[in-house]
Design a protein around this motif. Structure first.
Motif, short mmCIF file in Angstrom:
data_model
loop_
_atom_site.label_atom_id
_atom_site.label_comp_id
_atom_site.label_asym_id
_atom_site.label_seq_id
_atom_site.Cartn_x
_atom_site.Cartn_y
_atom_site.Cartn_z
N SER A 119 14.81 20.66 23.08
CA SER A 119 13.45 21.14 22.87
C SER A 119 12.54 20.39 23.82
O SER A 119 12.78 19.23 24.14
N SER A 120 11.50 21.04 24.27
CA SER A 120 10.56 20.39 25.17
C SER A 120 9.36 19.82 24.44
O SER A 120 8.42 19.33 25.05
N VAL A 121 9.40 19.85 23.08
CA VAL A 121 8.24 19.37 22.32
C VAL A 121 8.62 18.47 21.15
O VAL A 121 7.74 17.96 20.47
N ASP A 122 9.91 18.24 20.89
CA ASP A 122 10.27 17.47 19.69
C ASP A 122 10.28 15.97 19.92
O ASP A 122 10.43 15.18 18.98
N GLY A 123 10.14 15.52 21.17
CA GLY A 123 10.11 14.10 21.45
C GLY A 123 11.46 13.43 21.44
O GLY A 123 11.56 12.21 21.61
N LEU A 124 12.54 14.19 21.27
CA LEU A 124 13.89 13.64 21.21
C LEU A 124 14.60 13.90 22.54
O LEU A 124 14.47 14.96 23.13
N VAL A 125 15.38 12.91 22.99
CA VAL A 125 16.08 13.06 24.27
C VAL A 125 17.59 12.96 24.14
O VAL A 125 18.31 13.39 25.03
N ASN A 126 18.08 12.39 23.05
CA ASN A 126 19.52 12.26 22.89
C ASN A 126 20.18 13.63 22.86
O ASN A 126 19.76 14.52 22.12
N GLY A 127 21.19 13.78 23.67
CA GLY A 127 21.87 15.07 23.77
C GLY A 127 21.30 15.98 24.83
O GLY A 127 21.88 17.05 25.10
N ASP A 128 20.17 15.61 25.42
CA ASP A 128 19.59 16.43 26.48
C ASP A 128 20.43 16.36 27.75
O ASP A 128 21.13 15.37 28.00
N GLY A 129 20.34 17.41 28.55
CA GLY A 129 20.83 17.34 29.92
C GLY A 129 19.72 16.81 30.80
O GLY A 129 18.74 16.24 30.31
N SER A 130 19.84 17.01 32.09
CA SER A 130 18.86 16.44 33.01
C SER A 130 17.55 17.22 33.00
O SER A 130 17.54 18.45 32.87
N VAL A 131 16.46 16.49 33.16
CA VAL A 131 15.14 17.11 33.32
C VAL A 131 14.61 16.84 34.72
O VAL A 131 13.43 17.05 35.00
N VAL A 132 15.51 16.37 35.60
CA VAL A 132 15.12 16.08 36.98
C VAL A 132 15.85 17.06 37.90
O VAL A 132 17.08 17.08 37.98
N TYR A 133 15.08 17.88 38.58
CA TYR A 133 15.64 18.87 39.50
C TYR A 133 15.93 18.19 40.83
O TYR A 133 15.05 17.57 41.44
N LYS A 134 17.19 18.28 41.28
CA LYS A 134 17.58 17.71 42.56
C LYS A 134 17.42 18.80 43.62
O LYS A 134 18.12 19.82 43.59
N ASN A 135 16.51 18.57 44.54
CA ASN A 135 16.23 19.57 45.56
C ASN A 135 17.29 19.48 46.66
O ASN A 135 17.09 18.85 47.70
N LEU A 136 18.44 20.08 46.40
CA LEU A 136 19.54 20.06 47.36
C LEU A 136 19.23 20.98 48.53
O LEU A 136 18.59 22.02 48.37
#
Length: 338
Positions: A119-136
């Motif tokens: 979720s982008s609003v629950d404040g929890l990060v455990n179990g998340d994948g990446s939120v950083v886009y790598k500009n390949l």
């Protein structure tokens, strides 16, 4: 490395008889056989301005480039490993890490807008994948195992490395694998709720005095123990009120607690002051107040099949399962998001 053969030279001694007296002829010749090994030297250059990453905001792009260069004489092969680590404010949540690996589709968000998170609003990060886009630099990446050498990168799903598809000769550098990073626009920056309280004070307080009317709050945003004179607002942010009838029979509305209890209030000399704050819920801070590191590991090996297969193998370093010219199953092995 080429196998060199050394040839030994045997000295020859001659014996001559002259006038019945033995005289010895002794001579020696030294043959110098020079051999040398090639000079192997490599370097990796990163283009990154640390200041660009300060106060990183969702949607913001930061330059990030890495070049691998052969600074020696012998040809080398190059491969690159990526992993990332988020470290959060103490007490909020444990560090989380992700590595580019076989079958891992959580390392590459599909776009600069949408991160991989529950979720982008629950404040929890455990179990998340990446939120950083790598500009390949997709134009420099091939999606199938190359059958000929060329200036491209190839992702090998067997071990999670990007391999450069040619041997670097002296003073040659790779082409760019990426040109930057973007913190996804929908990155969860914490679960906040509106907290609201009110108090009774004298009418017409100067603005600087009114601004000082702030209650002491606990970490969860509730009133601290022992705080008096402050009361909760309704869920919709309004002041709780109740109807009263004055001595002359006039009905009016006066502030009260959320439970309807009376509050001493003189409408002629007093007024209501409210205080509202967006407050973080517990330790649900999301990716706010955190440090991010993208680790780019650049590895080199002598451009020789035997050397590649002898590369040290342990928990973090493996033999080169692919190298330019090696037979490999041709197929789309590119992770999602590239």
């Amino acid at each position: 490395m080429k196998k060199m053969k050394l040839y030994g030279l045997a000295g020859v001694a001659a014996l001559a008889a002259v006038g019945g007296t033995f005289a010895y002829y002794n001579a020696s010749q030294t043959f110098v056989n020079p051999f040398d090994t090639e000079n192997y030297s490599t370097g990796a250059t990163e283009q990154f301005n640390p200041g660009d990453g300060h106060d990183w905001k969702p949607g913001a792009f930061v330059d990030k480039k890495v070049l691998a260069t052969n600074t020696g004489d012998g040809n080398v092969w190059v491969r690159v490993k990526l992993d990332e680590v988020w470290t959060f404010d103490a007490g909020a949540t444990d560090a989380t890490s992700l590595a580019l690996a076989a079958g891992n589709t959580n390392f590459f968000p599909g776009s600069e807008t949408t991160g991989i998170q529950g979720s982008s609003v629950d404040g929890l990060v455990n179990g998340d994948g990446s939120v950083v886009y790598k500009n390949l630099v997709t134009g420099n990446i091939v999606t199938t195992a190359p059958t000929a050498e060329g200036s491209w990168w190839y992702f090998n799903a067997d071990d999670g490395y990007y391999y450069y598809a040619k041997a670097l000769v002296k003073d040659e550098s790779t082409v760019d694998l990426m040109n930057g990073l973007t913190l996804c626009e929908d990155t969860d920056m914490g679960h906040f709720v509106d907290k609201g309280y009110f108090t009774i004070g004298a009418k017409n307080l100067p603005s600087d005095e009114a601004a000082k009317l702030q209650p002491e709050l606990k970490a969860d945003g509730s009133l601290a123990d022992g705080v008096t004179g402050w009361y909760e607002l309704n869920a919709d942010g309004t002041v709780p009120t109740k109807e009263v009838t004055t001595a002359d029979g006039v009905k009016s509305w006066v502030p009260c607690t959320k439970d309807g209890e009376d509050i001493t209030f003189d409408a002629d000399t007093q007024t209501v002051y409210t205080y509202k704050v967006d407050h973080l819920v517990g330790n649900e801070q999301g990716y706010a107040n955190a440090d991010y590191k993208l680790n780019i590991t650049v590895e080199f090996v002598q451009a020789d099949e035997e050397a590649a297969q002898a590369f040290p193998t342990n928990d973090t370093v493996t033999a080169w399962s692919w190298y330019p010219g090696k037979n490999a199953t041709v197929g789309d092995n590119t992770p999602d998001g590239e």
